[in-house]
Design an enzyme around this catalytic site. Structure first.
Site, short mmCIF file in Angstrom:
data_model
loop_
_atom_site.label_atom_id
_atom_site.label_comp_id
_atom_site.label_asym_id
_atom_site.label_seq_id
_atom_site.Cartn_x
_atom_site.Cartn_y
_atom_site.Cartn_z
N LYS A 78 117.84 40.91 72.97
CA LYS A 78 116.78 39.93 73.21
C LYS A 78 117.16 38.62 72.53
O LYS A 78 117.69 38.63 71.41
CB LYS A 78 115.47 40.44 72.61
N THR B 164 113.56 45.51 75.17
CA THR B 164 113.79 44.26 74.46
C THR B 164 112.48 43.62 74.00
O THR B 164 112.46 42.90 73.01
CB THR B 164 114.58 43.27 75.33
#
Length: 307
Positions: free
Chosen positions: A5, A65
Site C-alpha cells: 500500500k 492493503t
C-alpha cells in the site's frame, strides 16, 4: 513478487520531541518538537506464502492493503520515538511480528512538512504552538528494509534523505572549459545565476544510528539541508558536479558515523535575457530538456582530499 500500500497519509499531533542532537557550524537546528508529525507512507511486503494469490487466485494468506493502511495508522499512536526512520522500523517490526506469512518488509516515507506560524506576543511575534501551515519546500525521507531472524526483525538495509531542495545563487557560479565541438551551442558562463533542485541521501555505518534512539548519532535532514545551502554560498563552483562533490565532502566531514552520501541534482538555471548595469540581469526560464547529475561518495573521498 511483492505487494503493498502506498500514499498512506499519517498525521500525529504531539509526538515525542527530537532532542539532544549534535549541533554543527552550518546549522542552527538543534531539535524538533514534533507537535505535528506528518508522513506519506509506503508499505511493501514479500513472502512465498503470497504466491498462490498470484498464480491460483487464492487469497487465504493475503493481508488486504486496506488493512495495511489501518495497521499503519494504528501504530502511529503507539510509536513513542521522534524520527521518520524510527517510525518505519517500529511499524515494520510490528507487521512482521503480527503476520507470520510476511518474510520481509520495505517501509518508506516522505515527510509531510509543516511550519509553525508566528502570532503577536506580549513584546514581539512568537511561535503560535497551535497554528501551522503545510510547507511545499524540501522534506525528509526514510526507507527501512526488515528481514526475519531468529531474534526477531532485523534491519537489512536503510537509507535516509532530504528531497526537493531548491536553491538559487544569483552570482558566484560558472560553467567553462567543457567540450567544444560541432554540437555545442551553449556559451561558456564565467559568472551565472545558478538554479538547482537537489535530493541528498545517506546511509549509516551502523544502521541502528538511523533510528534516532541515540540523538547524538542521528543525522537530521534539516542539518544536511543547511550544509547544502552554506556550501552553495561559500563555494565558487565551476559546475554542478563540483558543487555537489563539495557538499558531500562537508556532510561526511561533519558526520563520521555515515557510510555514504549520494545526490541527484537537476539544472534549472535561468537563461540571461538582458544584461543591465552592474550585476543586474533579466532572466527567463530555461527550455526543456534539463540536465541532471548523480553522484555517490564515501569516506575514501574525504581521505583523498586530506592527503
Amino acid at each position: 513478487m511483492n505487494y503493498g500500500k502506498e500514499k498512506i497519509a499519517v498525521y500525529r499531533t504531539y509526538a515525542s520531541s527530537l532532542e539532544g542532537v549534535r549541533t554543527i557550524p552550518e546549522s542552527s537546528f538543534d531539535g524538533r518538537d514534533n507537535t505535528l508529525f506528518g508522513l506519506d507512507v509506503r508499505v511493501q511486503v514479500d513472502g512465498e506464502a503470497f504466491l498462490p494469490s498470484f498464480s491460483e487466485g487464492d487469497n487465504s494468506m493475503v493481508v488486504a492493503t486496506d488493512s495495511m493502511k489501518n495497521f499503519v495508522l494504528h501504530q502511529a499512536g503507539e510509536y513513542d520515538g521522534a524520527t521518520i526512520e524510527g517510525f518505519l522500523e517500529f511499524v515494520g517490526s510490528q507487521f512482521l511480528d503480527t503476520y507470520s506469512q510476511m518474510e520481509s518488509i520495505q517501509m518508506s516515507a516522505d515527510e509531510i512538512p509543516f511550519e509553525e506560524r508566528d502570532v503577536p506576543g506580549e513584546n514581539d511575534f512568537e511561535d503560535s504552538g497551535l497554528v501551522f501551515r503545510q510547507s511545499h519546500n524540501e522534506s525528509a525521507f526514510g526507507e527501512i528494509y526488515l528481514d526475519r531472524s531468529e531474534d526477531g526483525p532485523v534491519i537489512a538495509d536503510h537509507i535516509s534523505g532530504v528531497t526537493d531542495i531548491e536553491l538559487v545563487k544569483v552570482k558566484g557560479s560558472s560553467f567553462t572549459d567543457y567540450v567544444q565541438d560541432e554540437y555545442t551551442t551553449l556559451p561558456e558562463r564565467e559568472d551565472r545565476a545558478l538554479h538547482i533542485t537537489l535530493d541528498i541521501f545517506w546511509t549509516y555505518a551502523e544502521s541502528a544510528d538511523a533510528l534516532g534512539t541515540d540523538p547524538e548519532r542521528y543525522v537530521p535532514a534539516e542539518q544536511v539541508r543547511d550544509i547544502a545551502q552554506v556550501v552553495f554560498h561559500e563555494v565558487d563552483s565551476n559546475s554542478i558536479q563540483d558543487l555537489i562533490y563539495q557538499i558531500g565532502l562537508r556532510v561526511l566531514e561533519r558526520f563520521p558515523q555515515l557510510e555514504s552520501v549520494s545526490f541527484e541534482a537537476n539544472n534549472r538555471t535561468w537563461i540571461q535575457e538582458r544584461d543591465l548595469d552592474g550585476d543586474a540581469k533579466v532572466l527567463k526560464e530555461p527550455p526543456r530538456p534539463t540536465g541532471f547529475q548523480q553522484f555517490s561518495m564515501d569516506h575514501s573521498d574525504l581521505e583523498e582530499m586530506s592527503e
